[in-house]
Enzyme design. Structure first.
Site, mmCIF file in Angstrom:
data_model
loop_
_atom_site.group_PDB
_atom_site.id
_atom_site.type_symbol
_atom_site.label_atom_id
_atom_site.label_comp_id
_atom_site.label_asym_id
_atom_site.label_seq_id
_atom_site.Cartn_x
_atom_site.Cartn_y
_atom_site.Cartn_z
ATOM 1 N NE ARG A 22 -2.915 0.679 2.820
ATOM 2 C CZ ARG A 22 -2.597 0.112 4.281
ATOM 3 N NH1 ARG A 22 -2.393 1.446 4.815
ATOM 4 N NH2 ARG A 22 -2.586 -0.512 5.081
ATOM 5 C CE1 TYR A 74 -14.411 11.288 -17.481
ATOM 6 C CE2 TYR A 74 -14.161 11.096 -14.795
ATOM 7 C CZ TYR A 74 -14.314 10.286 -16.203
ATOM 8 O OH TYR A 74 -14.618 9.453 -16.614
ATOM 9 C CG ASP A 146 -8.100 15.935 -15.626
ATOM 10 O OD1 ASP A 146 -7.297 14.835 -16.894
ATOM 11 O OD2 ASP A 146 -9.390 14.689 -15.607
ATOM 12 C CE LYS A 171 -11.055 7.424 -19.153
ATOM 13 N NZ LYS A 171 -11.190 8.963 -19.123
#
Ligand SMILES: *Cc1c(COP(=O)(O)O)cnc(C)c1O
Length: 357
Positions: A22, A74, A146, A171
């Site tokens: 983690r 977004y 972004d 993406k």
């Protein structure tokens, strides 16, 4: 290729200082070093998804802070601010950053952060990042960009003055629609420390396997983008000439409202094309369904072409007033152009458009 390190725990005292996945894993480090290199920045932190990267940044805000957001962010970023961080006292104001009067807001309001996206989804609005960053930097307000639609190959927000550049690596960066991931890049050590703290303390870390896949995907990012951008630019021109089209939006076309800004800050126009069809909702939806080489689906940036009908898909939950304010109507279609043979894509589009008439 590096191996995959699925280990959750590491023997104490290993030379790289890993203890528990983690808070760090060799596959995270490998991917982070590649992302640092393509963004040409000092630091990168990887996350489980683009939304995890956004959460990591937003978690650095505190109750009473105001975030000046581009009004066309977004959808999941909007939802995160309005439905989650709102409950923790984080305030938002939504502005059109292509409008110069929004810059006055930067001066007038004591903002804790500015949140931008360029090109925006789905209308491909282009914001002058350097201009906004200059105003913000004068007042020491961190700017988040972004950069998912452009990727660091087409646009470098940090070089234009941004504090943080984030991307959904799901993406273009991975590009094969088979992994989720996110990244935050910065040149500031203080911000890097906040991001690695958020990665472990909020449990936003990715999986070693997905980092491995994304590391592999990046190897072909320049090749894929070159082909996708070339296809997209040709498709934008093809659509613009067709009599079934009202208008086309593509950043590197002269008829784009912010074409000059796009030419200044981007290396290419990207691989998303948005168009408005001469048809009602049912006809537009049927057009999307008729296409063979464009799968009707959400998401973008993969090697296969996709088509999206925002009004009934990505923006279905947005109120009709907000949709009309943003310019999203029932005749709007967004294409994520892939790497296929251009003549296959062109024939497919022409045939489906001819049937609209
Ligand atoms: C997809 C996307 C995100 C969210 O990324 P996920 O990996 O789906 O969580 C954020 N911003 C933009 C612009 C996106 O397209």
């Amino acid at each position: 290729m590096p191996p995959i390190f699925p280990s959750s725990t590491f023997a104490h005292g290993n030379p790289e200082g890993f203890d528990y996945t983690r808070s760090g894993n060799p596959n995270f480090r490998i991917l982070e070093s590649v992302l640092t290199s393509i963004e040409d920045c000092n630091y990168a932190s990887v996350f489980a998804s683009g939304v995890s990267a956004i959460t990591a940044i937003a978690s650095c805000l505190k109750s009473g802070d105001l975030v000046l957001c581009e009004e066309n962010l977004y959808g999941c970023t909007v939802r995160l601010f309005e439905k989650v961080f709102h409950h923790f006292g984080v305030k938002t104001a939504w502005l059109d950053f292509t409008d110069e009067s929004s810059f006055k807001s930067i001066e007038a309001q004591k903002a804790a952060m500015i949140w931008l996206e360029s090109p925006t989804n789905p209308l491909l609005k282009i914001i002058d990042l350097q201009k906004v960053c200059n105003s913000a930097n004068k007042q020491h307000i961190p700017v988040v960009v972004d950069n998912t639609f452009a990727t660091p190959l087409l646009q470098r927000p940090l070089e234009l003055g941004a504090t943080l550049s984030l991307a959904s690596t799901t993406k273009y960066i991975n590009g094969h629609s088979d992994a989720l991931g996110g990244v935050v890049c910065t040149n500031e050590l203080e911000w890097q420390n906040k991001m690695s703290f958020a990665q472990k303390s909020l449990g936003l870390q990715p999986s070693p396997f997905e980092c491995w896949l994304i590391t592999r995907g990046i190897k072909t990012l320049p090749l894929r983008l070159e082909r996708q951008v070339k296809n997209a630019a040709s498709i934008a021109n093809l659509l613009a000439k067709h009599s079934s089209i009202k208008w086309v939006r593509y950043p590197f076309r002269e008829d784009h409202p912010q074409n000059k800004v796009a030419l200044k800050q981007m290396n290419a126009g990207g691989a998303i094309v948005t168009a408005n069809l001469k048809g009602d909702q049912a006809q537009t939806y049927a057009f999307c369904k008729r296409l063979n080489f464009f799968t009707m689906a959400e998401s973008l940036g993969g090697v296969e072409s996709l088509v999206c009908h925002p009004a009934t898909m990505t923006h279905a939950s947005v109120s009709s007033e907000v949709k009309s304010h943003l310019g999203i109507d029932n005749s709007l279609v967004r294409f994520s152009v892939g790497c296929e043979d251009l003549s296959d894509l062109s024939k497919d589009l022409t045939k489906a458009l001819d049937q609209l008439q």
